[in-house]
Design a protein around this motif. Structure first.
Motif, PDB file in Angstrom:
ATOM      1  N   THR A  24       1.463   4.653   1.323  1.00  0.00           N
ATOM      2  CA  THR A  24       1.076   5.489   2.457  1.00  0.00           C
ATOM      3  C   THR A  24       2.151   6.546   2.695  1.00  0.00           C
ATOM      4  O   THR A  24       3.301   6.367   2.300  1.00  0.00           O
ATOM      5  CB  THR A  24       0.912   4.654   3.742  1.00  0.00           C
ATOM      6  OG1 THR A  24       2.137   3.980   4.021  1.00  0.00           O
ATOM      7  CG2 THR A  24      -0.213   3.641   3.616  1.00  0.00           C
ATOM      8  N   ARG A  61       0.850  -1.185   0.000  1.00  0.00           N
ATOM      9  CA  ARG A  61       0.000   0.000   0.000  1.00  0.00           C
ATOM     10  C   ARG A  61       0.884   1.233   0.000  1.00  0.00           C
ATOM     11  O   ARG A  61       1.888   1.285   0.687  1.00  0.00           O
ATOM     12  CB  ARG A  61      -0.892   0.020   1.236  1.00  0.00           C
ATOM     13  CG  ARG A  61      -1.965  -1.039   1.201  1.00  0.00           C
ATOM     14  CD  ARG A  61      -2.985  -0.840   2.283  1.00  0.00           C
ATOM     15  NE  ARG A  61      -3.641   0.453   2.084  1.00  0.00           N
ATOM     16  CZ  ARG A  61      -4.175   1.164   3.057  1.00  0.00           C
ATOM     17  NH1 ARG A  61      -4.128   0.722   4.291  1.00  0.00           N
ATOM     18  NH2 ARG A  61      -4.752   2.321   2.809  1.00  0.00           N
ATOM     19  N   GLY A 106       7.096   8.079   1.897  1.00  0.00           N
ATOM     20  CA  GLY A 106       6.149   7.020   1.550  1.00  0.00           C
ATOM     21  C   GLY A 106       6.401   6.453   0.169  1.00  0.00           C
ATOM     22  O   GLY A 106       6.327   5.236  -0.032  1.00  0.00           O
ATOM     23  N   GLN A 155      -2.007   8.311   5.705  1.00  0.00           N
ATOM     24  CA  GLN A 155      -0.829   8.154   6.559  1.00  0.00           C
ATOM     25  C   GLN A 155      -0.810   6.736   7.110  1.00  0.00           C
ATOM     26  O   GLN A 155      -1.859   6.172   7.417  1.00  0.00           O
ATOM     27  CB  GLN A 155      -0.880   9.168   7.692  1.00  0.00           C
ATOM     28  CG  GLN A 155       0.449   9.437   8.323  1.00  0.00           C
ATOM     29  CD  GLN A 155       0.392  10.671   9.213  1.00  0.00           C
ATOM     30  OE1 GLN A 155      -0.659  11.084   9.643  1.00  0.00           O
ATOM     31  NE2 GLN A 155       1.554  11.253   9.456  1.00  0.00           N
ATOM     32  N   ASP A 156       0.367   6.142   7.237  1.00  0.00           N
ATOM     33  CA  ASP A 156       0.441   4.756   7.736  1.00  0.00           C
ATOM     34  C   ASP A 156       0.231   4.664   9.205  1.00  0.00           C
ATOM     35  O   ASP A 156       0.119   5.533   9.958  1.00  0.00           O
ATOM     36  CB  ASP A 156       1.763   4.088   7.362  1.00  0.00           C
ATOM     37  CG  ASP A 156       2.988   4.810   7.862  1.00  0.00           C
ATOM     38  OD1 ASP A 156       3.011   6.027   7.791  1.00  0.00           O
ATOM     39  OD2 ASP A 156       3.940   4.143   8.278  1.00  0.00           O
TER      40      ASP A 156
END
Length: 95
Positions: A41, A39, A55, A94-95
């Protein structure tokens, strides 16, 4: 008269290992684990402004410094780089 000869194949015994095994091997019952999808992020740990470059670097597996250098170099050329960065800052979670 001579006695008839026996076929040569009858003289060769079958190997014991081949006689005991089935003609095919059974498939394993447990399927292989499926890796989690990657993903995109924003980075919380490796960020300078919004974490977009950190990211992107994490997603593509490169050093964040190289992504930042590429961004700074691209800003020198005309184009919507800053607008794209701000858009990515808003869109990428955001992760």
């Amino acid at each position: 008269m001579t006695a008839p000869e026996e076929p040569r194949n009858a003289e060769i015994p079958a190997p014991a290992a081949l006689a005991e095994e089935p003609p095919f091997a059974a498939a394993p019952a447990v399927p292989a684990p499926v890796p989690a999808p990657k993903r995109l992020t924003r980075s919380r740990n490796d960020k300078m402004l919004g974490g977009v470059c950190g990211g992107l670097a994490e997603y593509f597996g490169v050093d964040p410094t190289w992504v930042r250098i590429a961004f700074v170099v691209s800003v020198v050329f005309p184009g919507p780089q800053l607008l794209i960065y701000l858009l990515l800052w808003l869109v990428i979670p955001q992760d």
